[in-house]
Design an enzyme around this catalytic site. Sequence first.
Site, PDB file in Angstrom:
ATOM      1  N   LYS A 180       0.864  -1.192   0.000  1.00 45.76           N
ATOM      2  CA  LYS A 180       0.000   0.000   0.000  1.00 45.76           C
ATOM      3  C   LYS A 180       0.894   1.235   0.000  1.00 45.76           C
ATOM      4  O   LYS A 180       1.492   1.578   1.008  1.00 45.76           O
ATOM      5  CB  LYS A 180      -0.892   0.039   1.249  1.00 45.76           C
ATOM      6  N   SER A 235       5.561   7.375   9.892  1.00 41.37           N
ATOM      7  CA  SER A 235       5.682   8.076  11.164  1.00 41.37           C
ATOM      8  C   SER A 235       5.714   7.103  12.338  1.00 41.37           C
ATOM      9  O   SER A 235       5.191   5.991  12.265  1.00 41.37           O
ATOM     10  CB  SER A 235       4.499   9.035  11.327  1.00 41.37           C
ATOM     11  N   GLU A 256      10.539   1.384   9.952  1.00 39.01           N
ATOM     12  CA  GLU A 256      11.472   2.489   9.661  1.00 39.01           C
ATOM     13  C   GLU A 256      10.696   3.764   9.949  1.00 39.01           C
ATOM     14  O   GLU A 256       9.857   4.177   9.147  1.00 39.01           O
ATOM     15  CB  GLU A 256      11.912   2.450   8.191  1.00 39.01           C
ATOM     16  N   CYS A 290      13.369  11.514   6.614  1.00 37.71           N
ATOM     17  CA  CYS A 290      13.494  11.017   7.980  1.00 37.71           C
ATOM     18  C   CYS A 290      14.905  11.212   8.522  1.00 37.71           C
ATOM     19  O   CYS A 290      15.110  11.236   9.732  1.00 37.71           O
ATOM     20  CB  CYS A 290      13.126   9.542   8.024  1.00 37.71           C
ATOM     21  N   GLU A 387       9.904  16.234  14.936  1.00 38.44           N
ATOM     22  CA  GLU A 387      10.448  16.197  13.583  1.00 38.44           C
ATOM     23  C   GLU A 387       9.873  17.405  12.839  1.00 38.44           C
ATOM     24  O   GLU A 387       8.658  17.508  12.682  1.00 38.44           O
ATOM     25  CB  GLU A 387       9.941  14.897  12.948  1.00 38.44           C
TER      26      GLU A 387
HETATM   27  P1  NAP Z   1       2.564   8.328   7.809  1.00 36.06           P
HETATM   28  O1  NAP Z   1       1.469   9.298   7.980  1.00 36.06           O
HETATM   29  O2  NAP Z   1       2.913   7.440   8.943  1.00 36.06           O
HETATM   30  O3  NAP Z   1       2.229   7.493   6.498  1.00 36.06           O
HETATM   31  C1  NAP Z   1       3.047   6.461   6.034  1.00 36.06           C
HETATM   32  C2  NAP Z   1       2.190   5.396   5.383  1.00 36.06           C
HETATM   33  O4  NAP Z   1       1.326   4.849   6.387  1.00 36.06           O
HETATM   34  C3  NAP Z   1       1.284   5.928   4.284  1.00 36.06           C
HETATM   35  O5  NAP Z   1       1.131   4.936   3.305  1.00 36.06           O
HETATM   36  C4  NAP Z   1      -0.011   6.153   5.023  1.00 36.06           C
HETATM   37  O6  NAP Z   1      -1.150   6.130   4.193  1.00 36.06           O
HETATM   38  C5  NAP Z   1      -0.021   4.959   5.952  1.00 36.06           C
HETATM   39  N1  NAP Z   1      -0.900   5.112   7.103  1.00 36.06           N
HETATM   40  C6  NAP Z   1      -1.365   6.247   7.684  1.00 36.06           C
HETATM   41  N2  NAP Z   1      -2.179   5.934   8.718  1.00 36.06           N
HETATM   42  C7  NAP Z   1      -2.232   4.581   8.785  1.00 36.06           C
HETATM   43  C8  NAP Z   1      -2.900   3.649   9.619  1.00 36.06           C
HETATM   44  N3  NAP Z   1      -3.682   4.060  10.628  1.00 36.06           N
HETATM   45  N4  NAP Z   1      -2.728   2.330   9.394  1.00 36.06           N
HETATM   46  C9  NAP Z   1      -1.934   1.908   8.398  1.00 36.06           C
HETATM   47  N5  NAP Z   1      -1.280   2.732   7.554  1.00 36.06           N
HETATM   48  C10 NAP Z   1      -1.418   4.051   7.757  1.00 36.06           C
HETATM   49  O7  NAP Z   1       3.924   9.069   7.426  1.00 36.06           O
HETATM   50  P2  NAP Z   1       4.151  10.116   6.279  1.00 36.06           P
HETATM   51  O8  NAP Z   1       3.711  11.436   6.774  1.00 36.06           O
HETATM   52  O9  NAP Z   1       3.619   9.633   5.004  1.00 36.06           O
HETATM   53  O10 NAP Z   1       5.734  10.056   6.148  1.00 36.06           O
HETATM   54  C11 NAP Z   1       6.562  10.824   6.923  1.00 36.06           C
HETATM   55  C12 NAP Z   1       7.103  10.036   8.099  1.00 36.06           C
HETATM   56  O11 NAP Z   1       7.799   8.894   7.613  1.00 36.06           O
HETATM   57  C13 NAP Z   1       8.122  10.832   8.863  1.00 36.06           C
HETATM   58  O12 NAP Z   1       7.940  10.615  10.230  1.00 36.06           O
HETATM   59  C14 NAP Z   1       9.439  10.251   8.393  1.00 36.06           C
HETATM   60  O13 NAP Z   1      10.497  10.427   9.290  1.00 36.06           O
HETATM   61  C15 NAP Z   1       9.079   8.820   8.210  1.00 36.06           C
HETATM   62  N6  NAP Z   1      10.032   8.162   7.308  1.00 36.06           N
HETATM   63  C16 NAP Z   1      10.906   7.265   7.827  1.00 36.06           C
HETATM   64  C17 NAP Z   1      11.846   6.671   7.008  1.00 36.06           C
HETATM   65  C18 NAP Z   1      12.830   5.693   7.561  1.00 36.06           C
HETATM   66  O14 NAP Z   1      13.473   5.020   6.768  1.00 36.06           O
HETATM   67  N7  NAP Z   1      12.976   5.583   8.861  1.00 36.06           N
HETATM   68  C19 NAP Z   1      11.869   6.983   5.646  1.00 36.06           C
HETATM   69  C20 NAP Z   1      10.947   7.893   5.133  1.00 36.06           C
HETATM   70  C21 NAP Z   1      10.024   8.477   5.989  1.00 36.06           C
HETATM   71  P3  NAP Z   1      -1.764   7.530   3.652  1.00 36.06           P
HETATM   72  O15 NAP Z   1      -0.753   8.071   2.722  1.00 36.06           O
HETATM   73  O16 NAP Z   1      -2.998   7.122   2.942  1.00 36.06           O
HETATM   74  O17 NAP Z   1      -2.005   8.399   4.831  1.00 36.06           O
END
Ligand code: NAP
Length: 485
Positions: A180, A235, A256, A290, A387
Amino acid sequence: MASTPAPLLHEQAYIDGQWTSAASGRTFPVKDPANDALIGRVPDMDAADVTRAIEAAHAAFPAWSTALAADRAAILKRWHAAVTAHGRELAEIMTRECGKPLAESIGEVRYGASFIDWSAEQARRVNGEIIPTDQRSRRLLVLRQPVGVVAAITPWNFPLSMITRKVSPALAAGCTVVLKPAELTPFTALALAQLAEEAGLPAGVLNLVTTTDAKRVGGVMSTHPLVRKVTFTGSTAVGKLLMAQAAGTVKKISLELGGNAPFLVFDDADIDAAVEGAIASKFRNSGQTCVCANRVLVQEGIAEAFIPRFTAAVERLKVAPGLEEGAQVGPMIDDKGVAKVMRLLQDAIAHGAQVATGGKAHALGGRFIEPTVLTGVTQAMACTREEIFGPVAPVQTFRTEAEGIALANDTVFGLAAYFYARDSARIWRVGEALEYGMVGINTGLISTAVAPFGGVKESGIGREGSTHALEEFTEMKYLSLAGLG
Ligand code: NAP
């Protein structure tokens, strides 16, 4: 202006080798964050669709998991070649849906493709063990077997590489996958699926579900009994939720998650190199990675020399839509991201931070924010704990090495850290003392397919890339062979 990347732009999801609509027939729009132009529409899938995808992945597992490693590797090699050959189109799709400068998207295609190539090579090295026996009549062996159906959930900020970094090792190990992608960036993912299909990936081995209902679809992915592994990048809040949901059926899990990277500049640092590293680490993807430097921590003896040079370098950054020639800082991904950065800026200023440059919305309007340097930052300000995920660099000063390390470690996160120093004893001391999964020493860029990427503390569990990558998608099976005389 770049050409329209139409041929790889798919408006259907991909389940069991079929390009498909949502069972409900619903779709949702995907827009360019730079100007809100419609890029296209994709299926808005729900629990019934993702369940079908999981069942397809389960049905494809026996054949894929027992295929010769060399045959799996050959398909991955072809996928890698196709992604590389279509690099420019993929980069344009990526820039249109997530806003990052085209040069960065081109770099991401290269980086993302490197995981497919690496995983293809690693597919043939999933070796087992023979253990010196403890009884003469027995032989003790360990097999490494693919874990089963993998549910993969990825974010928008690296629409291509966060997929290949988890999907290619999963496929190489013999797992089948339900992916997804983020709601904001499904087109890059769909283009990748098309190229995988063209490379000869059998039906059901990779399934892709697009949705606006991440909660419900993610709920099914993390609780369905046929799913044996959840791999998530995103996140920390969502990672914790998925971990809790996956506990019900004790799934293997890799996370991650978010970071709060410190970027330390010690008195003995090469200032010009530190400025260059800070710019590369802080402003990539408009600060939305991130591993972006979240806090710049400068030792007092060098602060007067470092801060003006750093500020001048920030002022030279070109803010522009990602497809414009020479763009270095693009728009924020959405209004929520803009609001968060503005809140953190206002909080810092209210607590006494000074704006060395930037500090407000950019003249381009929309979701563009001026690259910003804040000085006089203290631990009382929210930007040192949260962040930021935007083009804002808060600068704090510290007196001693011990104080710098303590400040750097004063966070619940532990993904990436960076420091600049020249003294070799200090390099070892600080490198070992930082509580992070990855440390860049005299560099602001650390990501590569050959090294383990991942965090400690609330930044995650498990590693992606490196010779360990496939371990996350296998289980050890111990065979005790008795009656041998
Ligand atoms: P996010 O809101 O956590 O979304 C990530 C993914 O999870 C998206 O596909 C999102 O779908 C999905 N998601 C959201 N709510 C969910 C739920 N309740 N159940 C299952 N899946 C769900 O994060 P983001 O804002 O897209 O990305 C930014 C974050 O990612 C930052 O915190 C960043 O640091 C982190 N990140 C970490 C790494 C690493 O390697 N450690 C790399 C890149 C990013 P939707 O798009 O439909 O909301």
